[in-house]
Design a protein around this motif. Structure first.
Motif, PDB file in Angstrom:
ATOM      1  N   PRO A  64       1.408 -15.080  -8.431  1.00 34.27           N
ATOM      2  CA  PRO A  64       1.765 -15.994  -7.334  1.00 34.27           C
ATOM      3  C   PRO A  64       2.215 -15.272  -6.068  1.00 34.27           C
ATOM      4  O   PRO A  64       1.830 -15.663  -4.951  1.00 34.27           O
ATOM      5  N   GLN A  65       3.011 -14.212  -6.222  1.00 35.11           N
ATOM      6  CA  GLN A  65       3.449 -13.447  -5.051  1.00 35.11           C
ATOM      7  C   GLN A  65       2.274 -12.743  -4.385  1.00 35.11           C
ATOM      8  O   GLN A  65       2.190 -12.671  -3.157  1.00 35.11           O
ATOM      9  N   ILE A  66       1.367 -12.222  -5.211  1.00 37.15           N
ATOM     10  CA  ILE A  66       0.194 -11.532  -4.668  1.00 37.15           C
ATOM     11  C   ILE A  66      -0.684 -12.504  -3.885  1.00 37.15           C
ATOM     12  O   ILE A  66      -1.148 -12.200  -2.782  1.00 37.15           O
ATOM     13  N   LEU A  67      -0.893 -13.694  -4.450  1.00 44.10           N
ATOM     14  CA  LEU A  67      -1.715 -14.694  -3.771  1.00 44.10           C
ATOM     15  C   LEU A  67      -1.061 -15.165  -2.472  1.00 44.10           C
ATOM     16  O   LEU A  67      -1.749 -15.461  -1.486  1.00 44.10           O
ATOM     17  N   ASP A  68       0.261 -15.233  -2.466  1.00 40.27           N
ATOM     18  CA  ASP A  68       0.981 -15.618  -1.252  1.00 40.27           C
ATOM     19  C   ASP A  68       0.753 -14.594  -0.145  1.00 40.27           C
ATOM     20  O   ASP A  68       0.459 -14.950   1.005  1.00 40.27           O
ATOM     21  N   LYS A  69       0.887 -13.316  -0.479  1.00 37.94           N
ATOM     22  CA  LYS A  69       0.656 -12.254   0.504  1.00 37.94           C
ATOM     23  C   LYS A  69      -0.812 -12.174   0.900  1.00 37.94           C
ATOM     24  O   LYS A  69      -1.138 -11.883   2.059  1.00 37.94           O
ATOM     25  N   LEU A  70      -1.693 -12.429  -0.054  1.00 37.82           N
ATOM     26  CA  LEU A  70      -3.125 -12.420   0.252  1.00 37.82           C
ATOM     27  C   LEU A  70      -3.470 -13.554   1.220  1.00 37.82           C
ATOM     28  O   LEU A  70      -4.254 -13.360   2.159  1.00 37.82           O
ATOM     29  N   ILE A 213      -0.907  -1.935   5.340  1.00 33.07           N
ATOM     30  CA  ILE A 213      -0.261  -0.724   4.815  1.00 33.07           C
ATOM     31  C   ILE A 213       0.536  -0.028   5.924  1.00 33.07           C
ATOM     32  O   ILE A 213       1.649   0.458   5.709  1.00 33.07           O
ATOM     33  N   LEU A 214      -0.035  -0.027   7.133  1.00 33.73           N
ATOM     34  CA  LEU A 214       0.616   0.644   8.260  1.00 33.73           C
ATOM     35  C   LEU A 214       1.748  -0.190   8.846  1.00 33.73           C
ATOM     36  O   LEU A 214       2.780   0.353   9.257  1.00 33.73           O
ATOM     37  N   THR A 215       1.564  -1.515   8.886  1.00 30.19           N
ATOM     38  CA  THR A 215       2.550  -2.380   9.537  1.00 30.19           C
ATOM     39  C   THR A 215       3.551  -2.989   8.554  1.00 30.19           C
ATOM     40  O   THR A 215       4.473  -3.696   8.977  1.00 30.19           O
ATOM     41  N   GLY A 216       3.366  -2.741   7.256  1.00 32.43           N
ATOM     42  CA  GLY A 216       4.297  -3.263   6.261  1.00 32.43           C
ATOM     43  C   GLY A 216       4.234  -4.765   6.094  1.00 32.43           C
ATOM     44  O   GLY A 216       5.263  -5.418   5.898  1.00 32.43           O
ATOM     45  N   THR A 217       3.030  -5.330   6.168  1.00 35.52           N
ATOM     46  CA  THR A 217       2.874  -6.782   6.055  1.00 35.52           C
ATOM     47  C   THR A 217       1.703  -7.110   5.130  1.00 35.52           C
ATOM     48  O   THR A 217       0.820  -6.286   4.892  1.00 35.52           O
ATOM     49  N   GLY A 220      -1.609  -5.667   2.089  1.00 36.61           N
ATOM     50  CA  GLY A 220      -1.620  -4.214   2.232  1.00 36.61           C
ATOM     51  C   GLY A 220      -0.266  -3.601   1.922  1.00 36.61           C
ATOM     52  O   GLY A 220      -0.184  -2.518   1.328  1.00 36.61           O
ATOM     53  N   TYR A 221       0.799  -4.297   2.313  1.00 39.67           N
ATOM     54  CA  TYR A 221       2.156  -3.806   2.031  1.00 39.67           C
ATOM     55  C   TYR A 221       2.417  -3.783   0.521  1.00 39.67           C
ATOM     56  O   TYR A 221       2.975  -2.813  -0.001  1.00 39.67           O
ATOM     57  N   MET A 222       2.008  -4.859  -0.176  1.00 36.87           N
ATOM     58  CA  MET A 222       2.205  -4.908  -1.625  1.00 36.87           C
ATOM     59  C   MET A 222       1.412  -3.809  -2.321  1.00 36.87           C
ATOM     60  O   MET A 222       1.902  -3.166  -3.248  1.00 36.87           O
ATOM     61  N   PHE A 223       0.172  -3.608  -1.857  1.00 37.21           N
ATOM     62  CA  PHE A 223      -0.659  -2.538  -2.439  1.00 37.21           C
ATOM     63  C   PHE A 223       0.030  -1.185  -2.270  1.00 37.21           C
ATOM     64  O   PHE A 223       0.131  -0.398  -3.221  1.00 37.21           O
ATOM     65  N   ASP A 224       0.498  -0.911  -1.064  1.00 39.95           N
ATOM     66  CA  ASP A 224       1.140   0.372  -0.774  1.00 39.95           C
ATOM     67  C   ASP A 224       2.427   0.536  -1.582  1.00 39.95           C
ATOM     68  O   ASP A 224       2.721   1.616  -2.098  1.00 39.95           O
ATOM     69  N   LEU A 225       3.190  -0.549  -1.717  1.00 39.71           N
ATOM     70  CA  LEU A 225       4.453  -0.502  -2.433  1.00 39.71           C
ATOM     71  C   LEU A 225       4.249  -0.143  -3.908  1.00 39.71           C
ATOM     72  O   LEU A 225       4.901   0.765  -4.439  1.00 39.71           O
TER      73      LEU A 225
END
Length: 261
Positions: A64-70, A213-217, A220-225
């Motif tokens: 659910p969190q992943i889908l929200d960020k996606l 990944i670069l902007t922390g949003t 991409g942010y979840m992937f990088d984390l």
């Protein structure tokens, strides 16, 4: 084509082929790139992927969190693309040979398009990151600026391809500049423009992951984390959701293109 010309073309082709080989060899030598060693690592790379990037039941709890960020990433891409399309339409009308007001505005529009298009989205992200920090606005602006350059160029070509006879006919009847654009140019160019907009939405969704990944949003942010914490099960799930989303959007986009074109 006579035999002399054919021989000349063969020599030119051979010459360029040799030049490409030399440049490739020099590039590999300068960067210490070894093709054979790289090929040897491919089986090990696939072995690592198959043994580490596995979606586990525990990782599905984070879905659910992943889908929200996606969803955040997808909507940001759509918003950046649609707003950029509006700006690009005005720049294209000013920049096109068919609809330009004067040479000065045409040159300005083409200069803006060339400047924003020739700087990659990743570079725009780094530039804007300094001014706006790590937030959604930075990612949005990076996608927006890069999209304006691409769409302006594409829209200019679409407007230039419009049937000139319709434009001339309306001009001959005393139609105003705005009537000429709304009645002759846009109806012919709109299907192609919509196709370019759909294409950029697909492209920006892919780019938004890297921008995140670069902007922390976003996703991409979840992937990088999770990648930095070596939680490869969640990395696999995030990657899978991105791939499925991109494929679904591409299928929907292709179907819409077949309808409008």
């Amino acid at each position: 084509m006579n035999e002399k010309q054919m021989r000349k073309n063969r020599w030119q082709t051979t010459f360029f082929f040799i030049v490409i080989i030399i440049i490739t060899y020099l590039s590999a030598a300068i960067t210490n790139f070894h093709f054979i060693d790289s090929v040897k690592t491919i089986p090990k790379a696939f072995e690592w992927i198959l043994s580490n990037l596995i979606v586990s039941m525990e990782s599905l709890e984070k879905l659910p969190q992943i889908l929200d960020k996606l969803g955040e990433t997808v909507f940001m891409s759509i918003a950046a693309t649609t707003l950029a399309a509006v700006v690009s339409l005005f720049l294209a009308i000013m920049g096109s040979k068919t609809t330009k007001v004067n040479n000065f505005f045409s040159a300005i529009a083409r200069l803006i398009a060339s400047f924003s298009r020739n700087i990659p989205v990743v570079a725009w992200s780094l530039i804007l990151l300094i001014s706006f920090g790590q937030n959604s606005l930075t990612g949005f602006l990076a996608l927006f600026v890069g999209t304006v350059g691409f769409l302006t160029r594409a829209f200019i070509e679409s407007v230039d391809e419009a049937n000139q006879s319709s434009v001339e006919a309306l001009t001959a009847t005393g139609a105003t500049y705005f009537h000429m654009i709304s009645k002759a140019v846009l109806p012919q160019s709109l299907p192609q423009m919509l196709s370019w907009i759909l294409f950029m939405i697909e492209t920006n969704i892919r780019s938004a992951t890297l921008v995140g990944i670069l902007t922390g949003t976003g996703i991409g942010y979840m992937f990088d984390l999770y990648y930095k914490t070596m939680n490869y099960n969640l990395v696999a799930l995030i990657t899978l959701t991105i791939i499925i989303t991109v494929i679904l959007i591409e299928l929907a986009s292709n179907k819409i293109r077949r309808v409008i074109l």
